[in-house]
Design a protein around this motif. Structure first.
Motif, PDB file in Angstrom:
ATOM      1  N   ILE A 199      36.463  47.107  46.524  1.00 42.17           N
ATOM      2  CA  ILE A 199      35.532  46.768  45.443  1.00 42.17           C
ATOM      3  C   ILE A 199      34.118  46.637  46.001  1.00 42.17           C
ATOM      4  O   ILE A 199      33.149  47.198  45.458  1.00 42.17           O
ATOM      5  CB  ILE A 199      35.963  45.456  44.755  1.00 42.17           C
ATOM      6  N   TYR A 200      34.007  45.912  47.108  1.00 45.42           N
ATOM      7  CA  TYR A 200      32.702  45.705  47.746  1.00 45.42           C
ATOM      8  C   TYR A 200      32.070  47.029  48.169  1.00 45.42           C
ATOM      9  O   TYR A 200      30.872  47.276  47.919  1.00 45.42           O
ATOM     10  CB  TYR A 200      32.867  44.792  48.960  1.00 45.42           C
ATOM     11  N   ALA A 211      34.183  51.236  41.532  1.00 44.75           N
ATOM     12  CA  ALA A 211      34.319  49.778  41.612  1.00 44.75           C
ATOM     13  C   ALA A 211      35.204  49.258  40.485  1.00 44.75           C
ATOM     14  O   ALA A 211      36.050  48.377  40.704  1.00 44.75           O
ATOM     15  CB  ALA A 211      32.942  49.123  41.549  1.00 44.75           C
ATOM     16  N   LYS A 212      35.043  49.798  39.282  1.00 50.70           N
ATOM     17  CA  LYS A 212      35.877  49.387  38.146  1.00 50.70           C
ATOM     18  C   LYS A 212      37.337  49.761  38.377  1.00 50.70           C
ATOM     19  O   LYS A 212      38.246  48.966  38.099  1.00 50.70           O
ATOM     20  CB  LYS A 212      35.356  50.034  36.864  1.00 50.70           C
ATOM     21  N   SER A 213      37.568  50.957  38.906  1.00 53.41           N
ATOM     22  CA  SER A 213      38.939  51.394  39.186  1.00 53.41           C
ATOM     23  C   SER A 213      39.577  50.529  40.259  1.00 53.41           C
ATOM     24  O   SER A 213      40.757  50.153  40.159  1.00 53.41           O
ATOM     25  CB  SER A 213      38.949  52.858  39.625  1.00 53.41           C
ATOM     26  N   CYS A 214      38.810  50.218  41.290  1.00 52.41           N
ATOM     27  CA  CYS A 214      39.326  49.357  42.366  1.00 52.41           C
ATOM     28  C   CYS A 214      39.661  47.966  41.841  1.00 52.41           C
ATOM     29  O   CYS A 214      40.666  47.366  42.239  1.00 52.41           O
ATOM     30  CB  CYS A 214      38.306  49.254  43.492  1.00 52.41           C
ATOM     31  N   MET A 215      38.820  47.450  40.951  1.00 50.06           N
ATOM     32  CA  MET A 215      39.073  46.134  40.380  1.00 50.06           C
ATOM     33  C   MET A 215      40.351  46.145  39.551  1.00 50.06           C
ATOM     34  O   MET A 215      41.194  45.247  39.662  1.00 50.06           O
ATOM     35  CB  MET A 215      37.890  45.690  39.518  1.00 50.06           C
ATOM     36  N   ARG A 216      40.519  47.169  38.718  1.00 42.99           N
ATOM     37  CA  ARG A 216      41.726  47.233  37.893  1.00 42.99           C
ATOM     38  C   ARG A 216      42.973  47.344  38.772  1.00 42.99           C
ATOM     39  O   ARG A 216      43.984  46.670  38.505  1.00 42.99           O
ATOM     40  CB  ARG A 216      41.649  48.405  36.901  1.00 42.99           C
ATOM     41  N   ARG A 217      42.938  48.168  39.811  1.00 43.53           N
ATOM     42  CA  ARG A 217      44.086  48.286  40.710  1.00 43.53           C
ATOM     43  C   ARG A 217      44.383  46.953  41.380  1.00 43.53           C
ATOM     44  O   ARG A 217      45.545  46.573  41.546  1.00 43.53           O
ATOM     45  CB  ARG A 217      43.833  49.366  41.766  1.00 43.53           C
ATOM     46  N   HIS A 218      43.330  46.239  41.760  1.00 43.59           N
ATOM     47  CA  HIS A 218      43.498  44.936  42.408  1.00 43.59           C
ATOM     48  C   HIS A 218      44.197  43.951  41.468  1.00 43.59           C
ATOM     49  O   HIS A 218      45.147  43.260  41.876  1.00 43.59           O
ATOM     50  CB  HIS A 218      42.131  44.387  42.810  1.00 43.59           C
ATOM     51  N   ILE A 219      43.783  43.895  40.218  1.00 40.15           N
ATOM     52  CA  ILE A 219      44.403  42.983  39.256  1.00 40.15           C
ATOM     53  C   ILE A 219      45.851  43.396  38.997  1.00 40.15           C
ATOM     54  O   ILE A 219      46.746  42.545  38.903  1.00 40.15           O
ATOM     55  CB  ILE A 219      43.608  42.958  37.933  1.00 40.15           C
ATOM     56  N   GLU A 220      46.093  44.693  38.898  1.00 37.47           N
ATOM     57  CA  GLU A 220      47.462  45.165  38.663  1.00 37.47           C
ATOM     58  C   GLU A 220      48.380  44.853  39.837  1.00 37.47           C
ATOM     59  O   GLU A 220      49.543  44.472  39.649  1.00 37.47           O
ATOM     60  CB  GLU A 220      47.438  46.671  38.375  1.00 37.47           C
ATOM     61  N   LYS A 221      47.867  44.995  41.070  1.00 36.36           N
ATOM     62  CA  LYS A 221      48.661  44.637  42.252  1.00 36.36           C
ATOM     63  C   LYS A 221      48.965  43.141  42.257  1.00 36.36           C
ATOM     64  O   LYS A 221      50.079  42.714  42.596  1.00 36.36           O
ATOM     65  CB  LYS A 221      47.911  45.023  43.526  1.00 36.36           C
ATOM     66  N   GLY A 222      47.968  42.349  41.883  1.00 40.09           N
ATOM     67  CA  GLY A 222      48.185  40.903  41.803  1.00 40.09           C
ATOM     68  C   GLY A 222      49.252  40.558  40.780  1.00 40.09           C
ATOM     69  O   GLY A 222      50.095  39.690  41.019  1.00 40.09           O
ATOM     70  N   ARG A 223      49.221  41.246  39.644  1.00 43.14           N
ATOM     71  CA  ARG A 223      50.229  41.010  38.602  1.00 43.14           C
ATOM     72  C   ARG A 223      51.625  41.332  39.112  1.00 43.14           C
ATOM     73  O   ARG A 223      52.572  40.558  38.888  1.00 43.14           O
ATOM     74  CB  ARG A 223      49.913  41.875  37.376  1.00 43.14           C
ATOM     75  N   GLU A 224      51.787  42.446  39.814  1.00 40.37           N
ATOM     76  CA  GLU A 224      53.110  42.813  40.313  1.00 40.37           C
ATOM     77  C   GLU A 224      53.613  41.798  41.338  1.00 40.37           C
ATOM     78  O   GLU A 224      54.802  41.461  41.370  1.00 40.37           O
ATOM     79  CB  GLU A 224      53.066  44.220  40.922  1.00 40.37           C
ATOM     80  N   THR A 225      52.713  41.289  42.179  1.00 42.23           N
ATOM     81  CA  THR A 225      53.100  40.261  43.150  1.00 42.23           C
ATOM     82  C   THR A 225      53.556  39.001  42.437  1.00 42.23           C
ATOM     83  O   THR A 225      54.543  38.365  42.819  1.00 42.23           O
ATOM     84  CB  THR A 225      51.925  39.927  44.089  1.00 42.23           C
ATOM     85  N   VAL A 226      52.836  38.632  41.372  1.00 44.33           N
ATOM     86  CA  VAL A 226      53.183  37.444  40.592  1.00 44.33           C
ATOM     87  C   VAL A 226      54.546  37.619  39.926  1.00 44.33           C
ATOM     88  O   VAL A 226      55.380  36.697  39.940  1.00 44.33           O
ATOM     89  CB  VAL A 226      52.092  37.168  39.539  1.00 44.33           C
ATOM     90  N   LEU A 227      54.783  38.773  39.338  1.00 50.00           N
ATOM     91  CA  LEU A 227      56.059  39.004  38.659  1.00 50.00           C
ATOM     92  C   LEU A 227      57.227  38.943  39.640  1.00 50.00           C
ATOM     93  O   LEU A 227      58.299  38.405  39.323  1.00 50.00           O
ATOM     94  CB  LEU A 227      56.040  40.349  37.932  1.00 50.00           C
ATOM     95  N   THR A 228      57.017  39.460  40.843  1.00 52.28           N
ATOM     96  CA  THR A 228      58.047  39.367  41.881  1.00 52.28           C
ATOM     97  C   THR A 228      58.276  37.911  42.267  1.00 52.28           C
ATOM     98  O   THR A 228      59.417  37.462  42.450  1.00 52.28           O
ATOM     99  CB  THR A 228      57.636  40.173  43.120  1.00 52.28           C
ATOM    100  N   ALA A 229      57.181  37.150  42.369  1.00 51.43           N
ATOM    101  CA  ALA A 229      57.287  35.737  42.733  1.00 51.43           C
ATOM    102  C   ALA A 229      58.024  34.944  41.674  1.00 51.43           C
ATOM    103  O   ALA A 229      58.788  34.015  41.995  1.00 51.43           O
ATOM    104  CB  ALA A 229      55.893  35.155  42.954  1.00 51.43           C
ATOM    105  N   LEU A 230      57.833  35.277  40.407  1.00 52.10           N
ATOM    106  CA  LEU A 230      58.519  34.571  39.332  1.00 52.10           C
ATOM    107  C   LEU A 230      60.031  34.734  39.427  1.00 52.10           C
ATOM    108  O   LEU A 230      60.789  33.796  39.182  1.00 52.10           O
ATOM    109  CB  LEU A 230      58.031  35.081  37.973  1.00 52.10           C
ATOM    110  N   VAL A 231      60.460  35.919  39.803  1.00 48.69           N
ATOM    111  CA  VAL A 231      61.898  36.169  39.964  1.00 48.69           C
ATOM    112  C   VAL A 231      62.446  35.409  41.163  1.00 48.69           C
ATOM    113  O   VAL A 231      63.538  34.844  41.123  1.00 48.69           O
ATOM    114  CB  VAL A 231      62.166  37.680  40.127  1.00 48.69           C
TER     115      VAL A 231
END
Length: 242
Positions: A199-200, A211-231
């Protein structure tokens, strides 16, 4: 199935008196101390919030404590059970997906608006945060804190009060999932650092769309990590309510 709740035993809090909030009015520092404990998992989903225990541990009267608890209830971070007791709200896959969908759109807008206001000095501030994240790459929670600072600085640079207010309302909820993922995934640190670097670098190069694409990918990766953590996390498993 509703979350199993800890109605049978009181929660032992960390030493919140040294949390740095004591300069505030009592009701405010109690609120912020309990908020931080909820966000970081010191008060876990389903934990019973006993007024007697909390007032004793925080060394405050019931009045400011109740005001803080009412505020946390308005924030949708705690809820009253059928038995009349207050509990920390649970975490869920649906809430995580909804939060990260809204966050992705708002963060993408933020990075676009920040790009329009970017200066050498502001880039230097972002670079300083990245350096802190790199030095803490093996300490995932510290990387998460650095990431939070990185996004906060982008919000300041973007100068959009509506986006700042909206993300401010969502921030405690997002941070609950973020810190849950740091407790269950030790591999996320290096990946998160690299995503912020991308992003930087895009902002530094003046490539707004990248930068916008990198930000969206970053948020999506964070979401997938969170969903794995919930399980993987036992604290989010369902069970019969007490």
């Amino acid at each position: 199935m509703p979350m199993r709740r800890d109605a049978g035993r009181e929660v032992i809090l960390p030493d919140l008196r040294s949390s740095g909030f004591e300069h505030m009015a009592t009701r405010d520092w109690v609120y912020h101390a309990l908020l931080e404990a909820i966000v970081r998992g010191g008060l876990r989903p389903g934990a019973w919030l006993s007024e007697t225990s909390l007032a004793t541990q925080l060394e405050v009267s019931r009045t400011p404590l109740r005001e803080a608890l009412q505020r946390l209830q308005s924030d949708l971070l705690i809820e009253r059970g059928q038995n009349g007791k207050l509990y920390v709200r649970g975490l869920s896959e649906k809430e995580a997906r909804d939060l990260y969908a809204v966050r992705a759109s708002l963060e993408e807008l933020t990075v676009e608006e920040a790009a329009a206001n970017m200066t050498v000095a502001k880039l230097a501030t972002l670079e300083e945060i990245l350096e802190r994240m790199r030095s803490a790459v093996d300490r995932v929670e510290e990387v998460a804190e650095g990431g939070r600072d990185f996004h906060d600085v982008l919000l300041e640079i973007a100068e959009n009060e509506i986006t700042s207010w909206t993300l401010g309302q969502l921030k405690p909820h997002i941070d609950r999932y973020r810190f849950l993922s740091t407790r269950t995934s030790q591999e996320r640190g290096m990946q998160a650092v690299r995503e912020h670097e991308e992003i930087y670098e895009s902002l530094r190069d003046g490539n707004v769309e990248a930068a916008k694409s990198c930000m969206r990918r970053h948020i999506e990766k964070g979401r997938e990590t969170v969903l794995t953590a919930l399980v993987a996390s036992p604290e989010t498993q369902g069970g019969e309510e007490e």
